[in-house]
Design an enzyme around this catalytic site. Structure first.
Site, PDB file in Angstrom:
ATOM      1  N   PHE A  18       0.801  -1.219   0.000  1.00  0.00           N
ATOM      2  CA  PHE A  18       0.000   0.000   0.000  1.00  0.00           C
ATOM      3  C   PHE A  18       0.836   1.272   0.000  1.00  0.00           C
ATOM      4  O   PHE A  18       0.311   2.349  -0.260  1.00  0.00           O
ATOM      5  CB  PHE A  18      -0.953  -0.001   1.203  1.00  0.00           C
ATOM      6  CG  PHE A  18      -2.131  -0.921   1.009  1.00  0.00           C
ATOM      7  CD1 PHE A  18      -2.994  -0.751  -0.058  1.00  0.00           C
ATOM      8  CD2 PHE A  18      -2.352  -1.968   1.873  1.00  0.00           C
ATOM      9  CE1 PHE A  18      -4.063  -1.595  -0.253  1.00  0.00           C
ATOM     10  CE2 PHE A  18      -3.421  -2.827   1.691  1.00  0.00           C
ATOM     11  CZ  PHE A  18      -4.276  -2.642   0.623  1.00  0.00           C
ATOM     12  N   CYS A  19       2.134   1.178   0.295  1.00  0.00           N
ATOM     13  CA  CYS A  19       2.976   2.375   0.190  1.00  0.00           C
ATOM     14  C   CYS A  19       3.177   2.776  -1.264  1.00  0.00           C
ATOM     15  O   CYS A  19       3.443   3.939  -1.556  1.00  0.00           O
ATOM     16  CB  CYS A  19       4.329   2.124   0.858  1.00  0.00           C
ATOM     17  SG  CYS A  19       4.254   2.169   2.651  1.00  0.00           S
ATOM     18  N   ASN A  20       3.079   1.812  -2.174  1.00  0.00           N
ATOM     19  CA  ASN A  20       3.251   2.101  -3.596  1.00  0.00           C
ATOM     20  C   ASN A  20       2.374   1.157  -4.407  1.00  0.00           C
ATOM     21  O   ASN A  20       2.865   0.246  -5.082  1.00  0.00           O
ATOM     22  CB  ASN A  20       4.712   1.944  -4.005  1.00  0.00           C
ATOM     23  CG  ASN A  20       5.016   2.583  -5.353  1.00  0.00           C
ATOM     24  OD1 ASN A  20       4.111   2.888  -6.118  1.00  0.00           O
ATOM     25  ND2 ASN A  20       6.283   2.794  -5.633  1.00  0.00           N
TER      26      ASN A  20
END
Length: 254
Positions: free
Chosen positions: A228-230
């Site tokens: 979910f960070c990228n």
């Protein structure tokens, strides 16, 4: 890593993509572009020279730099760019010199300093006090942030090399891991210290990231799982389309 030269190109109106580039460039040169640089991941392990790359706004995360305190970051603002933030539609405690809720036009006068106008309510002053210890630790490191960048990149190179060498059995057997990257981990200017990978079974199917995380914890190894960070890079490397994401969500894979 994205090239930091894009900061200078954007401010000069040279950063254009797609059809009609010449027309876009002429239009851009007639304007003054403001640049917001999201440096939260970068400054955790790399130096950033704002004299060489003078972004107007820079977002950073102290949690990514020090691991503590959580939920604390900063927005660095060039003084000549501060007026761009003056059109604030609301205000909270501590951001105004005076206010009056009259029956006609509400009256308010915001504080003069830009950080005072934007810091609504009570800031997390106890967490801010802890930052002094983090900066002191960084200042005491031999070589400073350039040394941190070199060390973390060397660790990433070593990790990638070892993961790529893992096989199910003898050399030539199916690999144990697949690495997701757009570089060969040879240049620190274009590659950070993060290694994204999946563990594979002998038949080539991936082992669930939660299971990998738990087994690693048993061995005293800390890994961060998920994407979910990228999410954009995650979807691209895994070849996921919107229906795939929707099916995963419906199956409870969040």
């Amino acid at each position: 890593k994205y090239p930091l030269r894009w900061v200078n190109d954007a401010r000069a109106g040279r950063l254009t993509f797609g059809p009609g580039r010449q027309r876009q460039r002429r239009r851009q040169r007639q304007r003054r572009w403001r640049v917001l640089l999201d440096a939260a991941a970068l400054v955790g392990t790399s130096p950033l020279d704002l004299r060489a790359h003078p972004a107007d706004f820079v977002a950073i995360s102290f949690y990514k730099m020090f691991g503590f305190p959580t939920g604390l970051g900063a927005l660095l603002v060039r003084r000549d760019a501060a007026p761009s933030l003056s059109r604030k539609r609301y205000f909270g405690g501590g951001t105004v010199e005076a206010s009056f809720a009259g029956p006609t036009v509400p009256f308010r006068v915001l504080r003069q300093e830009v950080h005072e106008r934007l810091e609504d309510g009570t800031v997390s002053f106890l967490s801010i006090l802890a930052l002094d210890h983090g900066f002191s630790q960084l200042a005491a490191l031999p070589g400073g942030m350039p040394a941190v960048a070199g060390h973390t990149f060397a660790l990433a190179q070593y990790t990638v090399r070892r993961l790529r060498g893992l096989r199910h059995g003898t050399p030539g057997a199916p690999p144990c891991c697949v690495i997701y990257a757009d570089t060969a981990y040879e240049d620190m200017a274009s590659q950070g210290g993060v290694v994204s990978f999946n563990v594979l079974r002998a038949d080539g199917s991936p082992v669930g990231c939660t299971q990998v995380e738990r087994l690693a914890a048993v061995r005293g190894v800390h890994v961060r799982t998920g994407c979910f960070c990228n999410p954009g890079a995650c979807h691209r490397h895994l070849g996921l389309a919107l229906p795939d994401v929707q099916r995963n969500l419906a199956a409870g894979h969040v």
